[in-house]
Design a protein around this motif. Structure first.
Motif, PDB file in Angstrom:
ATOM      1  N   VAL A   1       0.869  -1.181   0.000  1.00  0.00           N
ATOM      2  CA  VAL A   1       0.000   0.000   0.000  1.00  0.00           C
ATOM      3  C   VAL A   1       0.903   1.227   0.000  1.00  0.00           C
ATOM      4  N   LYS A   2       0.621   2.153  -0.891  1.00  0.00           N
ATOM      5  CA  LYS A   2       1.479   3.325  -1.032  1.00  0.00           C
ATOM      6  C   LYS A   2       0.779   4.589  -0.543  1.00  0.00           C
TER       7      LYS A   2
ATOM      8  N   MET B   1      -4.974  -2.516   5.851  1.00  0.00           N
ATOM      9  CA  MET B   1      -3.532  -2.747   5.741  1.00  0.00           C
ATOM     10  C   MET B   1      -2.916  -2.792   7.136  1.00  0.00           C
ATOM     11  N   ARG B   2      -1.686  -3.287   7.196  1.00  0.00           N
ATOM     12  CA  ARG B   2      -0.861  -3.158   8.397  1.00  0.00           C
ATOM     13  C   ARG B   2       0.337  -2.296   8.034  1.00  0.00           C
ATOM     14  N   SER B   3       0.516  -1.207   8.760  1.00  0.00           N
ATOM     15  CA  SER B   3       1.581  -0.265   8.433  1.00  0.00           C
ATOM     16  C   SER B   3       2.940  -0.857   8.785  1.00  0.00           C
ATOM     17  N   LEU B   4       3.962  -0.315   8.164  1.00  0.00           N
ATOM     18  CA  LEU B   4       5.321  -0.740   8.458  1.00  0.00           C
ATOM     19  C   LEU B   4       5.672  -0.415   9.910  1.00  0.00           C
ATOM     20  N   TYR B   5       6.543  -1.216  10.471  1.00  0.00           N
ATOM     21  CA  TYR B   5       6.880  -1.085  11.892  1.00  0.00           C
ATOM     22  C   TYR B   5       8.236  -0.409  12.036  1.00  0.00           C
ATOM     23  N   ALA B   6       8.235   0.704  12.757  1.00  0.00           N
ATOM     24  CA  ALA B   6       9.467   1.415  13.092  1.00  0.00           C
ATOM     25  C   ALA B   6       9.770   1.153  14.559  1.00  0.00           C
ATOM     26  N   ASP B   7      10.862   0.467  14.836  1.00  0.00           N
ATOM     27  CA  ASP B   7      11.206   0.062  16.197  1.00  0.00           C
ATOM     28  C   ASP B   7      11.885   1.230  16.913  1.00  0.00           C
ATOM     29  N   PHE B   8      11.168   1.821  17.876  1.00  0.00           N
ATOM     30  CA  PHE B   8      11.724   2.955  18.614  1.00  0.00           C
ATOM     31  C   PHE B   8      12.783   2.520  19.622  1.00  0.00           C
ATOM     32  N   ASP B   9      12.855   1.224  19.906  1.00  0.00           N
ATOM     33  CA  ASP B   9      13.889   0.748  20.830  1.00  0.00           C
ATOM     34  C   ASP B   9      15.252   0.660  20.162  1.00  0.00           C
ATOM     35  N   THR B  10      15.267   0.776  18.856  1.00  0.00           N
ATOM     36  CA  THR B  10      16.532   0.772  18.119  1.00  0.00           C
ATOM     37  C   THR B  10      16.800   2.174  17.578  1.00  0.00           C
ATOM     38  N   ASP B  11      17.874   2.308  16.858  1.00  0.00           N
ATOM     39  CA  ASP B  11      18.248   3.599  16.300  1.00  0.00           C
ATOM     40  C   ASP B  11      17.442   3.854  15.025  1.00  0.00           C
TER      41      ASP B  11
END
Length: 712
Positions: free
Chosen positions: A360-361, A608-618
């Motif tokens: 999905v864009k 949709m399921r959005s992309l996951y940005a891991d805040f525990d990493t950089d």
């Protein structure tokens, strides 16, 4: 035995005359009908008198013949002298008794039959039907054995609905299944009244095993209403009930009038073993109808578990797709990468994946409109809005755009994002200042000369000659900020103006909240502009009904909106058996955080399921190495207007409200409170809506007040 015509006519006369005898004397006492009846009765009495005086045999039969007339006159006279219809409807009872007696006795017809014709029970000589017996032989000429046997059974049943079997055809590989071709016995007469039961009875099959169909006109054979086909399929139906094919199951359980998708037909069924999903592609048999799908009924018809987390429907015109997954497809995690978030030449980047694995864009600018884009993100707490902020801001930053982020309260994720964007703040005062500065940038950019010709132009995304970068203003919890007692009116007013005028100056507004409706800060003008110039993303709104309502509020037309439950949980075992054993239900739920409904450009809602940005990493892997900022010219112009400084400072005198003229006006209209408002947590004095100052009664409260002033 048959009833003679004279008997039938006499019975009809008694039946019709009885109501007249009961009604006429009561309703029309002076009617000529009563006079005729009484004269007939007088004639009958005369007939009695003559019969009694005559010495000829048959006097009793003559008296019986005249008795109906005499009794009718007596009933007429009696009805005329009783009040109404008499006690207990005596007039009607007498008339009915008279008709019943005449119906059974029938003196006239019996007398006429006795004198002029033989008795009904006497044998009547019949002509020899030699030619009639030859007719079936002529009909069977050229017919095969099956057709002749079928005709014999049909004739024994009395030729139902006056039809004739033209031909019987055995179905290949079946012992009892066949199709019979019927036509009306009389030429030019349509076949009427023929039912499945009438066809099933001669062949000793169930009525459900018979299907009647019209006969199409073909070269060499007639058709139309005078012809009919009957499909008799007991063997096929028995196999269909025990082991139906996919097409048969769909027709019987799903496409039937009481099924989950009435009027539909299965195109094909496919299985993707690698992804663990079964696809049922179907379409409407009538191209003028729209699919009406009850997903629970479809699941029951196909023998699938009624589970929203594993079964989904996608509608496209008259076609639709049922996707049945082995495991919840949206429970998977799709990590965000810089490759996916880097926009293409048209400003499109991958923001998530659908249930079918399709990307999905979303857009960072509107390539077709030569303008920036707005954004609308809705959802309750912990639904995935801030995660979506991260990937959206990363895509904008990778496109060389400037990002501002304001929230009502400070939290870990927004503070982390503040390291990778131009500006970030955490109170209502900061949001009001950012919107005011963005609004002023519209005026500044409207006068900025472009280097190639020295003239000012509207924003053109992707044009290297543009002297400024696109600015994207994010406002988290905009609904709460717009209702702030001190700065809500400024936030809502500047937000409305920015959605109207910001696009052609390269400024996009991206509010986020838990409601898209006017009474919660989203005016109709703002919502319309956001809807037309963005792809709204609606996360879990607390309940399927609230999510559907929020999605429909961002769409021009009410399409079918997917459901987002609180958790994805597959059904395990039988709930009834667990209840009987006293066992607890399994706890196998998976959070739906990050699952959203995105409204596409054509108004269709996509789950949709959005992309996951891991805040525990950089997060530096997602954002560019350098943070994008405003140009020096823009910053100087904002400083001239007094709008570019540390927006965490307390409210400056006269910044939002005019200063009072004297000290005697302090506290009269709340101006003192507004002048001394601060920009600390909670939106700068949000807790002092009543207009009274916070009293400092202890050293601890004094320390808290100092911390709120410095945002320590």
């Amino acid at each position: 035995m048959t009833t003679p015509r004279s008997v039938a006519l006499e019975r009809l006369a008694y039946t019709l005359a009885a109501p007249v005898l009961a009604v006429a004397p009561n309703i029309y006492p002076d009617s000529p009908v009563n006079q005729v009846v009484q004269l007939a009765g007088a004639a009958g009495i005369g007939g009695w008198f003559l019969a009694a005086k005559s010495d000829a045999p048959g006097a009793g039969r003559k008296i019986l013949r005249w008795s109906p007339l005499v009794l009718a006159a007596a009933i007429d006279v009696t009805a005329g002298h009783t009040g109404g219809f008499g006690p207990y409807w005596m007039d009607g009872l007498l008339a009915a008794t008279w008709a019943a007696a005449g119906y059974l006795v029938m003196p006239f017809s019996r007398h006429a039959r006795r004198r002029h014709r033989p008795a009904l029970a006497a044998p009547v000589p019949q002509p020899t039907p030699a030619e009639v017996l030859d007719e079936p032989v002529v009909q069977d000429d050229g017919a095969d054995l099956l057709t002749r046997d079928a005709r014999m059974l049909w004739e024994q049943a009395g030729m139902p609905s006056r039809t004739h079997i033209v031909k019987a055809t055995r179905h290949p590989g079946q012992q009892h299944d066949m199709t019979i071709l019927l036509r009306a016995s009389e030429t030019g007469r349509p076949i009427t009244g023929l039912t499945e039961a009438a066809v099933a009875a001669p062949f000793a099959v169930h009525s459900g095993d018979v299907v009647l169909a019209e006969v199409a006109i073909q070269p060499g054979r007639q058709g139309g209403p005078g012809w009919l086909e009957a499909h008799i399929t007991p063997d096929a139906n028995q196999r269909r009930r025990k082991a139906p094919t996919d097409q048969e199951r769909w027709t019987d359980k799903v496409g039937s009038p009481k099924g989950g998708a009435p009027g539909s037909e299965l195109v094909h069924k496919t299985r993707d073993a690698a992804r663990g999903v079964t696809f049922y592609r179907a379409k409407m048999a009538d191209a003028t109808t729209s699919p009406r799908i009850d997903l629970a009924k479809v699941c029951r018809g196909l023998g699938l578990p009624e589970d929203d987390s594993c079964v989904f429907v996608l509608i496209d015109g008259i076609e639709f797709l049922i996707s049945a997954f082995d495991k919840p497809p949206l429970s998977a995690i799709f990590p965000a990468t810089r490759e996916l978030l880097t926009p293409d030449a048209k400003g499109m980047y991958v923001c998530g994946y659908t249930i079918t694995g399709q990307p999905v864009k979303n857009m960072v600018f509107q390539h077709d409109k030569n303008a920036a884009r707005h954004g609308l993100i809705l959802g309750v707490s912990r639904s995935g809005k801030t995660q979506f902020f991260a990937i959206d801001m990363a895509a904008m930053s990778l496109a060389g755009q400037v990002v501002w982020l304001s929230t009502v309260r400070k939290d870990e994720k927004t503070s982390t994002l503040g390291k990778y964007i131009d500006r970030q703040g955490s109170n209502a005062l900061w949001m009001a200042r950012s919107l005011r500065a963005a609004k002023a940038l519209c005026e500044i950019r409207a006068e900025m000369p472009w280097p190639h010709d020295g003239e000012a132009h509207d924003y053109k995304p992707g044009d290297a000659r543009c002297p400024y970068r696109q600015l994207n203003v994010f406002a988290d919890e905009f609904m709460t900020a717009a209702q702030d007692g001190d700065f809500g009116e400024f936030i809502q007013k500047d937000g409305d103006d920015l959605t109207v005028t910001g696009l052609k100056y390269g400024i996009g507004f991206n509010p986020a909240g838990q409601s898209p409706f006017a009474h919660n800060g989203f005016s109709t003008e703002m919502k319309d502009n956001l809807r037309q110039n963005s792809r709204p993303s609606i996360f879990n709104m607390g309940s399927p009904g609230a999510t559907r309502k929020a999605a429909e509020g961002t769409m021009e037309n009410a399409y079918d909106v997917p459901t987002i439950p609180a958790r994805y949980a597959q059904q395990e075992g039988s709930a009834i058996e667990r209840a009987m054993r006293g066992e607890a239900d399994p706890e196998n739920g998976v959070s739906t955080g990050g699952v959203a409904i995105m409204v596409m450009d054509n108004g269709r809602a996509v789950l949709m399921r959005s992309l996951y940005a891991d805040f525990d990493t950089d997060l530096a892997e997602l954002f560019p190495d350098d943070v994008n900022h405003l140009t020096d010219h823009e910053i100087r112009e904002l400083e001239k207007r007094g709008l570019w400084f540390d927006w965490n400072e307390p409210v400056r005198p006269g910044e939002f409200w005019p200063e009072p003229k004297g000290d005697d006006e302090d506290g009269d209209d709340g101006s003192s409170r507004r002048r001394c408002g601060v920009g600390g947590k909670g939106g700068g004095g949000r807790g002092s809506k009543g207009g009274s100052r916070q009293e400092v009664v202890s050293a601890r409260k004094a320390l808290e007040a100092i911390k709120s002033l410095t945002d320590a």
